[in-house]
Design a protein around this motif. Structure first.
Motif, PDB file in Angstrom:
ATOM      1  N   ILE A  81       0.741  -1.168  -0.115  1.00  0.00           N
ATOM      2  CA  ILE A  81       0.073  -0.120   0.008  1.00  0.00           C
ATOM      3  C   ILE A  81       1.051   1.256   0.038  1.00  0.00           C
ATOM      4  CG2 ILE A  81      -1.661   1.333   1.338  1.00  0.00           C
ATOM      5  CD1 ILE A  81      -2.711  -1.490   2.429  1.00  0.00           C
ATOM      6  N   MET A  82       0.669   2.183  -0.845  1.00  0.00           N
ATOM      7  CA  MET A  82       1.341   3.423  -0.969  1.00  0.00           C
ATOM      8  C   MET A  82       0.335   4.702  -0.893  1.00  0.00           C
ATOM      9  SD  MET A  82       3.804   4.787  -3.859  1.00  0.00           S
ATOM     10  CE  MET A  82       2.738   4.529  -5.282  1.00  0.00           C
ATOM     11  N   THR A  83       0.803   5.478   0.237  1.00  0.00           N
ATOM     12  CA  THR A  83      -0.165   6.575   0.400  1.00  0.00           C
ATOM     13  C   THR A  83       0.625   7.973  -0.313  1.00  0.00           C
ATOM     14  OG1 THR A  83       0.805   7.250   2.620  1.00  0.00           O
ATOM     15  CG2 THR A  83      -1.048   5.697   2.495  1.00  0.00           C
ATOM     16  N   ILE A  84      -0.078   8.801  -0.951  1.00  0.00           N
ATOM     17  CA  ILE A  84       0.351   9.902  -1.700  1.00  0.00           C
ATOM     18  C   ILE A  84      -0.566  11.083  -1.143  1.00  0.00           C
ATOM     19  CG2 ILE A  84       1.016  11.387  -3.612  1.00  0.00           C
ATOM     20  CD1 ILE A  84       1.387   8.557  -5.041  1.00  0.00           C
ATOM     21  N   TRP A  85       0.177  12.149  -0.278  1.00  0.00           N
ATOM     22  CA  TRP A  85      -0.824  13.127   0.162  1.00  0.00           C
ATOM     23  C   TRP A  85       0.385  14.257   0.251  1.00  0.00           C
ATOM     24  CZ3 TRP A  85      -5.799  12.658   0.089  1.00  0.00           C
ATOM     25  CH2 TRP A  85      -6.454  11.366   0.030  1.00  0.00           C
ATOM     26  N   ARG A  86      -0.160  15.533   0.121  1.00  0.00           N
ATOM     27  CA  ARG A  86       0.587  16.690   0.054  1.00  0.00           C
ATOM     28  C   ARG A  86       1.210  17.103   1.458  1.00  0.00           C
ATOM     29  NH1 ARG A  86      -3.335  20.938  -2.699  1.00  0.00           N
ATOM     30  NH2 ARG A  86      -4.935  19.208  -1.860  1.00  0.00           N
ATOM     31  N   LYS A  87       0.310  16.535   2.284  1.00  0.00           N
ATOM     32  CA  LYS A  87       0.622  16.854   3.785  1.00  0.00           C
ATOM     33  C   LYS A  87       1.842  15.629   4.583  1.00  0.00           C
ATOM     34  CE  LYS A  87      -1.198  17.476   8.651  1.00  0.00           C
ATOM     35  NZ  LYS A  87      -2.248  17.860   9.420  1.00  0.00           N
ATOM     36  N   SER A  88       1.501  14.597   4.204  1.00  0.00           N
ATOM     37  CA  SER A  88       2.431  13.324   4.619  1.00  0.00           C
ATOM     38  C   SER A  88       3.315  12.879   3.621  1.00  0.00           C
ATOM     39  CB  SER A  88       1.369  12.117   5.144  1.00  0.00           C
ATOM     40  OG  SER A  88       0.520  12.004   4.173  1.00  0.00           O
ATOM     41  N   GLN A  89       3.062  13.477   2.371  1.00  0.00           N
ATOM     42  CA  GLN A  89       3.888  12.907   1.321  1.00  0.00           C
ATOM     43  C   GLN A  89       3.706  11.541   0.894  1.00  0.00           C
ATOM     44  OE1 GLN A  89       7.878  14.695   2.276  1.00  0.00           O
ATOM     45  NE2 GLN A  89       7.092  16.574   2.799  1.00  0.00           N
ATOM     46  N   ILE A  90       4.879  10.894   0.553  1.00  0.00           N
ATOM     47  CA  ILE A  90       4.781   9.522   0.056  1.00  0.00           C
ATOM     48  C   ILE A  90       5.508   8.594   1.036  1.00  0.00           C
ATOM     49  CG2 ILE A  90       5.369   7.914  -1.836  1.00  0.00           C
ATOM     50  CD1 ILE A  90       5.506  10.127  -3.840  1.00  0.00           C
ATOM     51  N   LYS A  91       4.562   7.316   1.348  1.00  0.00           N
ATOM     52  CA  LYS A  91       4.910   6.436   2.395  1.00  0.00           C
ATOM     53  C   LYS A  91       4.461   5.028   1.840  1.00  0.00           C
ATOM     54  CE  LYS A  91       4.785   9.559   6.462  1.00  0.00           C
ATOM     55  NZ  LYS A  91       4.412   9.726   7.725  1.00  0.00           N
ATOM     56  N   SER A  92       5.133   4.083   2.051  1.00  0.00           N
ATOM     57  CA  SER A  92       4.400   2.604   1.834  1.00  0.00           C
ATOM     58  C   SER A  92       4.777   1.792   2.849  1.00  0.00           C
ATOM     59  CB  SER A  92       5.216   2.292   0.398  1.00  0.00           C
ATOM     60  OG  SER A  92       6.556   1.853   0.694  1.00  0.00           O
ATOM     61  N   TRP A  93       3.836   0.664   2.792  1.00  0.00           N
ATOM     62  CA  TRP A  93       3.925  -0.566   3.473  1.00  0.00           C
ATOM     63  C   TRP A  93       3.753  -1.817   2.766  1.00  0.00           C
ATOM     64  CZ3 TRP A  93       1.567   4.063   4.499  1.00  0.00           C
ATOM     65  CH2 TRP A  93       1.821   4.874   5.567  1.00  0.00           C
ATOM     66  N   SER A  94       4.572  -2.921   3.168  1.00  0.00           N
ATOM     67  CA  SER A  94       4.248  -4.268   2.454  1.00  0.00           C
ATOM     68  C   SER A  94       3.934  -5.155   3.601  1.00  0.00           C
ATOM     69  CB  SER A  94       5.622  -4.353   1.552  1.00  0.00           C
ATOM     70  OG  SER A  94       5.790  -3.816   0.750  1.00  0.00           O
ATOM     71  N   PHE A  95       2.907  -6.101   3.053  1.00  0.00           N
ATOM     72  CA  PHE A  95       2.593  -7.056   4.181  1.00  0.00           C
ATOM     73  C   PHE A  95       2.626  -8.284   3.384  1.00  0.00           C
ATOM     74  CE2 PHE A  95       0.642  -2.880   4.892  1.00  0.00           C
ATOM     75  CZ  PHE A  95       0.499  -2.947   6.169  1.00  0.00           C
ATOM     76  N   LYS A  96       2.705  -9.542   4.335  1.00  0.00           N
ATOM     77  CA  LYS A  96       2.598 -10.768   3.660  1.00  0.00           C
ATOM     78  C   LYS A  96       0.886 -10.975   3.386  1.00  0.00           C
ATOM     79  CE  LYS A  96       6.112 -13.392   6.074  1.00  0.00           C
ATOM     80  NZ  LYS A  96       6.336 -14.639   6.784  1.00  0.00           N
ATOM     81  N   PHE A  97       0.889 -11.424   1.970  1.00  0.00           N
ATOM     82  CA  PHE A  97      -0.535 -11.450   1.577  1.00  0.00           C
ATOM     83  C   PHE A  97      -1.746 -12.280   2.561  1.00  0.00           C
ATOM     84  CE2 PHE A  97      -4.113 -12.858  -1.172  1.00  0.00           C
ATOM     85  CZ  PHE A  97      -4.448 -11.600  -1.633  1.00  0.00           C
TER      86      PHE A  97
END
Length: 271
Positions: free
Chosen positions: A182-198
């Motif tokens: 999952i990747m979040t893109i927001w002007r306030k928090s900018q870009i972050k991503s998380w990976s999980f075992k499916f």
């Protein structure tokens, strides 16, 4: 006369031998105080130093200086800053030392100081080298902080340009072994991503990648690992334009929560 000369020569030679009868304790001797703390007694002629080596990096700390005197087979160490006197003798191995009154440093009597064949050490040079290395580490940390501040300023300057790409994005899996990312893109928090075992949703990694908004699209990543992403006409799909294999991200429904693992798995797909 010749007999008298021979007698005088014999007396003189005997006095020389007597003067050379004292032990020579010059060298270094180690005491393992704890698992990570070692004391080193460094004897050089009529002077001695006590220092410690602590931790994995063997950090040196100077504990004290001593005046050295030898009487027969005993070594006397007189602390230059106190009335403490250590009395030592050669161990039966004829190399190491046994301390006869080491209670002066709160250690038990007859403590065994193991001979160190690398000694004696130039303590002044060791301390200078440690100070030089400390300065290098300090300067490296300062430079790291400077670079982090510059990167933060750059990211903050780029953040307003993310408006076109804002949303929560889910990586579209192409194989059974792909993680749920999952990747979040927001002007306030900018870009972050998380990976999980499916299957288990156990977290694999969390990243805060670098980014740059260009006329060609959104670059995500640093240096040679940066990739260019473009947005579909309906703004629902991000596609990597220069990845080695197909990479697409789908935008999640803003009215739904990706913490719902069932919804997140459905978004990611199960090829």
């Amino acid at each position: 006369m010749r007999t008298l000369f021979k007698f005088a020569a014999a007396v003189f030679a005997g006095s020389l031998l007597a003067g050379c009868g004292d032990e020579d304790f010059t060298g270094a001797y180690r005491l393992d105080a704890t698992k990570e703390l070692v004391f080193v007694l460094n004897i050089r002629g009529d002077e001695a130093d006590l220092f410690s080596e602590k931790g994995k990096d063997s950090r040196i700390a100077h504990y004290g200086q001593f005046k050295v005197s030898v009487k027969g087979e005993k070594l006397f160490l007189d602390d230059v800053n106190s009335d403490d006197r250590w009395v030592m003798t050669r161990n039966v191995d004829e190399r190491s030392l046994d301390c006869l009154n080491c209670e002066t440093i709160n250690l038990k009597d007859t403590v065994h100081w193991k001979y160190d064949p690398q000694g004696p050490y130039d303590l002044e040079q060791l301390l200078k080298e440690q100070a030089r290395e400390d300065e290098e580490v300090f300067n490296a940390e300062l430079e790291k902080m400077r670079q982090q501040a510059l990167e933060k300023d750059r990211r903050n300057a780029e953040a307003p340009k993310l408006a076109h790409y804002e949303g929560d994005w889910v990586y579209q899996r192409t194989t059974k072994t792909d993680p749920l990312t999952i990747m979040t893109i927001w002007r306030k928090s900018q870009i972050k991503s998380w990976s999980f075992k499916f299957e288990s949703m156990d977290r694999l990694k969390h990243e805060v990648p670098g980014f740059e908004v260009t006329g060609a699209g959104l670059k995500i990543g640093e240096g040679s690992k940066a990739h260019l992403y473009t947005l579909s006409a309906d703004k629902q799909v991000l596609t990597c334009m220069d990845c080695k294999r197909s990479e697409r991200w789908a935008k999640s429904d803003p009215n739904k929560d990706l913490s719902d693992r069932h919804y997140a798995r459905k978004m990611a797909g199960n090829p």
